[in-house]
Design an enzyme around this catalytic site. Structure first.
Site, PDB file in Angstrom:
ATOM      1  N   ASP A   1       0.868  -1.185   0.000  1.00  0.00           N
ATOM      2  CA  ASP A   1       0.000   0.000   0.000  1.00  0.00           C
ATOM      3  C   ASP A   1       0.902   1.231   0.000  1.00  0.00           C
ATOM      4  OD1 ASP A   1      -1.891  -1.962   0.558  1.00  0.00           O
ATOM      5  OD2 ASP A   1      -2.906  -0.809   2.120  1.00  0.00           O
TER       6      ASP A   1
ATOM      7  N   LYS B   1      -7.156   3.134  -2.784  1.00  0.00           N
ATOM      8  CA  LYS B   1      -7.445   3.121  -1.345  1.00  0.00           C
ATOM      9  C   LYS B   1      -7.686   4.549  -0.885  1.00  0.00           C
ATOM     10  CE  LYS B   1      -4.923   2.153   2.968  1.00  0.00           C
ATOM     11  NZ  LYS B   1      -3.718   1.521   3.546  1.00  0.00           N
TER      12      LYS B   1
ATOM     13  N   LYS C   1     -10.286  -0.074  -1.612  1.00  0.00           N
ATOM     14  CA  LYS C   1     -10.045  -0.309  -0.182  1.00  0.00           C
ATOM     15  C   LYS C   1     -10.393   0.954   0.581  1.00  0.00           C
ATOM     16  CE  LYS C   1      -6.406  -1.200   3.256  1.00  0.00           C
ATOM     17  NZ  LYS C   1      -5.019  -1.683   3.506  1.00  0.00           N
TER      18      LYS C   1
END
Lengths: 230, 231
Positions: free
Chosen positions: A94, A156, A191
């Protein structure tokens, strides 16, 4: 997504990004992730090797939180860090994107960043973090388009730093998740992360299109799910 | 404590590192900021790695130096990534680099790992000045002392007490480190220094350099920076 207790747990990236804790906390989150069937543990690169050792032989992924929390370094450095951490045991990555590039509409810099990130990550699941609370809806959509073109795996919402509950600056919101899902589906997934504290928060974000939730309250969430739905 | 206590408000600038480091700070913000800062003789300005070139260029010939940061502010990067960032800082002409330390190693009592990381960073930095950030706000006194010992063993002689993001450095922290390590360590303070009086007190406690985002206010300079408000 058809939700049951197991598939709900499998949406969770069990996150530990405090700096004042110790290795005991890392051991704890790894054990909890295995026990509850979470998708991954999300931790700092410096503890990825330890988490990878602890989780060897389990289905739980080791997710490295790259660029936390400002994301202000160059695409080349981000690519270097991505390769390095995968070598050290990360199985998901990430990365905080360059927010300033989006704010100054320097889209080519983001194209370069996302492209290098994809290339460095190889087949490893790559998630790019927008830090949506700093962006306009137009900027969020453009970033999502660039992420889609770069063939990343996830967009995300947030680092979760400076986050309150959903709806407050810094956290994941239903609005943002919908907007992102509309732009990237079906090739990419979304996400939601930041400020997800209650089962209602979590279910609303999943309903909006999130297939992963980044949070530190994972254990409480699965317990609440079991209590409500069995 | 070597020096005069009563440094004037205006002269305080020579002890202050002011900074503009946030996720959404753009090149345009940096240029505005540098324009505001340049005339006032601050010791240094701290900018993030992508803006080092801009700052070095803009401040060419000025007294004010360029500081940058590595693994900042949370220290979670691996040693290899920290080295990569430190080398970038060196190659792009920063005067010094503030490096967040491995807090998990500190909290786990693995001070030989801490020392090892510091030694590798010092090796990569060469002539670039390295300032390690122990983040005293999360440490016990015992951890502070062992961290300072480890970084001295690793060859680093400058610390910045905190990242300035979220944790306060108290006067007592400055005094504690100065009392134990004042002969060997140059102490920079960051985190909670808001006023001229705060700055004076920190200097009296043994700090040599102050990091503050309210640098203009501390020095009584009536020039407003267009900071964007954010969460």
């Amino acid at each position: 997504m058809k939700l049951n207790r197991k598939s709900f747990a499998a949406t969770i990236d069990h996150t530990y990004l405090k700096i004042e804790g110790g290795m005991g906390d890392i051991v704890r989150v790894c054990c909890e992730a295995e026990k509850h069937g979470f998708a991954s543990v999300a931790v700092y690169p410096s503890v990825v090797p330890a988490a990878a050792r602890l989780l060897r032989g389990t289905p739980v992924k080791v997710c490295a939180a790259l660029g936390f929390d400002l994301g202000t370094y160059t695409p080349t450095q981000k690519a270097f860090e991505t390769r390095d951490i995968i070598e050290k045991g990360a199985t998901e990555v990430d990365l905080v994107m360059n927010v300033a590039a989006a704010k100054s509409k320097n889209w080519s810099l983001l194209e370069e960043e996302f492209g290098k990130f994809r290339e460095a990550a190889g087949k490893t699941t790559a998630k790019i973090i927008l830090e949506t609370y700093l962006l306009t809806d137009e900027e969020k959509a453009e970033v999502c388009r660039i992420a889609k073109a770069a063939k990343l795996d996830f967009v995300k919402t947030s680092t979760g730093f400076r986050a309150g509950s959903p709806g407050k600056p810094g956290g994941a919101t239903v609005h943002d998740v919908k907007l992102m899902a509309d732009t990237v589906f079906p090739e990419l997934r979304v996400k939601a992360a930041g400020g997800i504290r209650t089962l209602d928060d979590a279910l609303a974000l999943i309903e909006a299109g999130a297939t992963r939730l980044g949070c530190s309250a994972g254990v409480e969430l699965v317990e609440a799910y079991a209590k409500r739905f069995g | 404590m070597k020096e005069q206590k009563q440094i004037s408000r205006r002269d305080m600038a020579t002890r202050i590192i002011t900074s503009l480091i946030e996720a959404d700070v753009t090149e345009a913000h940096i240029l505005d900021f540098l324009k505001c800062v340049k005339p006032h003789g601050f010791l240094s300005v701290a900018v993030d790695l992508p803006f080092v070139d801009t700052a070095v260029d803009y401040l060419k010939g000025a007294k004010t130096r360029v500081t940058t940061v590595a693994s900042y502010p949370l220290g979670g990067m691996t040693a290899e990534t920290k080295l990569d960032e430190v080398m970038f800082a060196r190659e792009h002409g920063a005067f010094d680099v503030d490096v967040s330390m491995n807090y998990f190693a500190i909290k786990g009592g693995r001070f030989s790992d801490v020392e090892d990381e510091v030694r590798r960073i010092m090796g990569a930095a060469q002539s670039l000045k390295v300032v390690m950030i122990p983040q005293v706000g999360i440490l016990t006194n015992d951890e502070k002392a062992k961290t300072c010992e480890a970084l001295l063993r690793g060859g680093c002689t400058s610390i910045k007490t905190g990242s300035g993001f979220g944790w306060t450095t108290y006067l007592e922290d400055g005094r504690f480190i100065h009392r134990k390590f004042g002969d060997d360590l140059h102490i920079e303070v960051a985190g909670g220094v808001r006023t001229y009086e705060d700055a004076l007190a920190m200097l009296a406690a043994g700090a040599e350099i102050i990091h503050s985002s309210t640098a203009f206010e501390i020095c009584g300079i009536d020039e407003k920076l267009a900071y964007r408000q954010q969460g």
